[in-house]
Design a protein around this motif. Structure first.
Motif, PDB file in Angstrom:
ATOM      1  N   LEU A 175      99.661  78.253  60.872  1.00 47.91           N
ATOM      2  CA  LEU A 175     101.037  77.809  61.058  1.00 47.91           C
ATOM      3  C   LEU A 175     101.100  76.656  62.048  1.00 47.91           C
ATOM      4  O   LEU A 175     100.311  76.582  62.979  1.00 47.91           O
ATOM      5  CB  LEU A 175     101.900  78.943  61.594  1.00 47.91           C
ATOM      6  N   HIS A 176     102.072  75.770  61.853  1.00 52.17           N
ATOM      7  CA  HIS A 176     102.378  74.746  62.844  1.00 52.17           C
ATOM      8  C   HIS A 176     103.810  74.973  63.310  1.00 52.17           C
ATOM      9  O   HIS A 176     104.713  75.180  62.507  1.00 52.17           O
ATOM     10  CB  HIS A 176     102.230  73.345  62.259  1.00 52.17           C
ATOM     11  N   PHE A 177     103.987  74.930  64.630  1.00 47.92           N
ATOM     12  CA  PHE A 177     105.297  75.161  65.219  1.00 47.92           C
ATOM     13  C   PHE A 177     105.921  73.865  65.694  1.00 47.92           C
ATOM     14  O   PHE A 177     105.220  72.944  66.148  1.00 47.92           O
ATOM     15  CB  PHE A 177     105.179  76.106  66.427  1.00 47.92           C
ATOM     16  N   GLY A 178     107.237  73.801  65.626  1.00 46.27           N
ATOM     17  CA  GLY A 178     107.963  72.710  66.248  1.00 46.27           C
ATOM     18  C   GLY A 178     108.153  72.978  67.732  1.00 46.27           C
ATOM     19  O   GLY A 178     107.776  74.037  68.234  1.00 46.27           O
ATOM     20  N   ALA A 179     108.750  72.009  68.423  1.00 47.44           N
ATOM     21  CA  ALA A 179     108.947  72.128  69.871  1.00 47.44           C
ATOM     22  C   ALA A 179     110.101  73.058  70.225  1.00 47.44           C
ATOM     23  O   ALA A 179     110.226  73.483  71.377  1.00 47.44           O
ATOM     24  CB  ALA A 179     109.174  70.753  70.490  1.00 47.44           C
ATOM     25  N   LEU A 191     112.241  78.618  67.435  1.00 47.20           N
ATOM     26  CA  LEU A 191     111.064  77.878  66.987  1.00 47.20           C
ATOM     27  C   LEU A 191     110.955  77.933  65.473  1.00 47.20           C
ATOM     28  O   LEU A 191     111.064  79.004  64.874  1.00 47.20           O
ATOM     29  CB  LEU A 191     109.801  78.484  67.601  1.00 47.20           C
ATOM     30  N   GLN A 245     103.873  65.494  66.063  1.00 47.05           N
ATOM     31  CA  GLN A 245     104.014  66.858  65.582  1.00 47.05           C
ATOM     32  C   GLN A 245     104.338  66.877  64.110  1.00 47.05           C
ATOM     33  O   GLN A 245     105.134  66.072  63.617  1.00 47.05           O
ATOM     34  CB  GLN A 245     105.120  67.574  66.380  1.00 47.05           C
TER      35      GLN A 245
END
Lengths: 113, 111
Positions: free
Chosen positions: B99-103, B88, B2
């Protein structure tokens, strides 16, 4: 507040069947997105669109197609559903520039048996 | 792997306590960060955003950003049971609108 509507809210499908998830936004946003959410992975981008007629691959596009026939509507299509596609799917809309806050629909819970 | 890493995975704090959540991006092109909050069974909603180095405060919530280390943190003071949710972190790289999201960090506030 920005409005994004997803349908259906819940769906049970059979392996190998075709599934279409629909999303409608009344915000006049250019960008629309499809994410799936699984425990431990957060939100993962499947497909997105910059406007009517455009679709782009996200990070996990395999097994999914997308269609953006108009500014308001964005669909996610599973031609041959598999159990690994069991998940919660979120549609979102947002403007292209500036703060780019995303507005999410309520989600679709899909179970593929 | 990620692109956005969040820690801790889960956090339990007592009511009235301070909660501190962390987020780091591995994408050197990232220029904007957002924090979204998602209550159980609901959709994510934007909580705060930050684009410049430094600190931003809104009520009980404070966000810090260090662009050099691509690290942002969210601090919630006087935590309330209603703050219990999945938080998040999202980061935007140079690609327009992507966009990139974390867990996420699961926050539980105990009364």
């Amino acid at each position: 507040e920005a409005a994004v509507t997803q349908s259906p809210r819940n769906k049970v499908a059979v392996t190998g069947g075709k599934v279409t998830l629909s999303c409608n936004q009344t915000n006049n946003h250019n960008n629309m997105y499809w994410y799936r959410q699984d425990t431990g992975h957060g939100l993962r981008l499947i497909h997105y669109s910059y406007g009517a007629g455009s679709t782009e691959k996200g990070d996990i596009p395999d097994g999914y197609k997308a269609s953006r026939p108009s500014q308001e509507n964005f669909s996610l299509i599973l031609e041959l559903a598999t159990p690994s596609q069991t998940s919660v799917y979120f549609c979102a809309s947002g403007v292209s520039l500036g703060k780019n806050t995303l507005y999410f629909g309520a989600g679709t819970r899909l179970s593929v048996l | 792997q990620q692109k956005v890493q969040q820690s801790p995975e889960s956090l339990i704090v007592p009511e009235g306590g301070m909660a501190s959540l962390n987020c780091t991006s591995s994408d050197r092109n990232v220029d904007y960060f957002w924090w979204y909050r998602q209550h159980s069974g609901k959709s994510p909603k934007m909580l705060m955003s930050i684009f410049s180095n430094g600190e931003k405060e809104e009520g009980r919530f404070t966000v810090h950003l260090n662009k050099a280390s691509l690290h942002t943190s969210l601090h919630i003071r006087d935590s309330q049971p209603s703050d219990s949710a999945l938080y998040l972190c999202a980061a935007r790289g140079s690609a327009l609108g992507r966009l990139h999201f974390g867990a996420g960090t699961q926050l539980i506030v105990i009364p």
